[in-house]
Design a protein around this motif. Structure first.
Motif, mmCIF file in Angstrom:
data_model
loop_
_atom_site.group_PDB
_atom_site.id
_atom_site.type_symbol
_atom_site.label_atom_id
_atom_site.label_comp_id
_atom_site.label_asym_id
_atom_site.label_seq_id
_atom_site.Cartn_x
_atom_site.Cartn_y
_atom_site.Cartn_z
ATOM 1 N N ARG A 71 0.831 -1.214 0.000
ATOM 2 C CA ARG A 71 0.000 0.000 0.000
ATOM 3 C C ARG A 71 0.862 1.258 0.000
ATOM 4 N NH1 ARG A 71 -5.173 -0.087 2.145
ATOM 5 N NH2 ARG A 71 -5.315 1.874 1.012
ATOM 6 N N ILE A 72 1.958 1.236 0.750
ATOM 7 C CA ILE A 72 2.882 2.375 0.769
ATOM 8 C C ILE A 72 3.447 2.597 -0.630
ATOM 9 C CG2 ILE A 72 5.159 3.153 1.567
ATOM 10 C CD1 ILE A 72 4.469 1.838 4.296
ATOM 11 N N ASP A 73 3.881 1.527 -1.265
ATOM 12 C CA ASP A 73 4.436 1.634 -2.617
ATOM 13 C C ASP A 73 3.405 2.209 -3.590
ATOM 14 O OD1 ASP A 73 6.783 0.550 -1.617
ATOM 15 O OD2 ASP A 73 6.361 -1.472 -2.378
ATOM 16 N N GLU A 127 3.624 5.902 -5.576
ATOM 17 C CA GLU A 127 3.451 6.024 -7.022
ATOM 18 C C GLU A 127 2.358 7.050 -7.347
ATOM 19 O OE1 GLU A 127 4.009 5.253 -11.148
ATOM 20 O OE2 GLU A 127 5.259 5.103 -9.366
ATOM 21 N N LYS A 128 1.266 7.026 -6.599
ATOM 22 C CA LYS A 128 0.196 8.010 -6.796
ATOM 23 C C LYS A 128 0.728 9.428 -6.581
ATOM 24 C CE LYS A 128 -3.655 5.119 -5.244
ATOM 25 N NZ LYS A 128 -4.700 4.975 -4.211
ATOM 26 N N GLU A 177 -1.727 8.802 5.064
ATOM 27 C CA GLU A 177 -2.014 7.370 5.031
ATOM 28 C C GLU A 177 -0.722 6.559 5.093
ATOM 29 O OE1 GLU A 177 -4.648 6.445 1.752
ATOM 30 O OE2 GLU A 177 -6.354 6.683 3.102
ATOM 31 N N ILE A 178 0.305 7.029 4.392
ATOM 32 C CA ILE A 178 1.599 6.338 4.431
ATOM 33 C C ILE A 178 2.122 6.288 5.865
ATOM 34 C CG2 ILE A 178 4.041 6.542 3.780
ATOM 35 C CD1 ILE A 178 3.045 7.511 1.003
ATOM 36 N N ILE A 189 3.181 -1.190 10.266
ATOM 37 C CA ILE A 189 4.345 -2.053 10.043
ATOM 38 C C ILE A 189 5.193 -2.130 11.306
ATOM 39 C CG2 ILE A 189 6.567 -2.211 8.827
ATOM 40 C CD1 ILE A 189 5.096 -1.201 6.315
ATOM 41 N N THR A 190 5.375 -1.003 11.965
ATOM 42 C CA THR A 190 6.156 -0.976 13.203
ATOM 43 C C THR A 190 5.514 -1.868 14.266
ATOM 44 O OG1 THR A 190 6.956 1.257 12.745
ATOM 45 C CG2 THR A 190 7.058 0.520 15.038
#
Length: 61
Positions: free
Chosen positions: A16-18, A22-23, A44-45, A52-53
């Protein structure tokens, strides 16, 4: 929950981060980028990175 669950969550959040990066790249390349939308994706990132942490801590890393 097992390690498999947390590893899957980490993978999903990184994906989702990737996608969001890109967006942002595409939006910033426009003549008139929507800065509100870019800021939304950046927030959101940050939330995905926190997830993730937390998942990483649960894995004991």
């Amino acid at each position: 929950m097992g390690n498999k669950h947390y590893k899957k969550a980490i993978h999903s959040l990184q994906k989702r981060i990737d996608e969001h990066l890109e967006k942002i790249r595409i939006e910033e390349a426009k003549d008139s980028p929507n800065h509100g939308l870019i800021e939304h994706w950046r927030k959101e990132i940050l939330a995905f990175e926190k997830g993730i942490t937390k998942a990483t801590k649960r894995l004991g890393k």
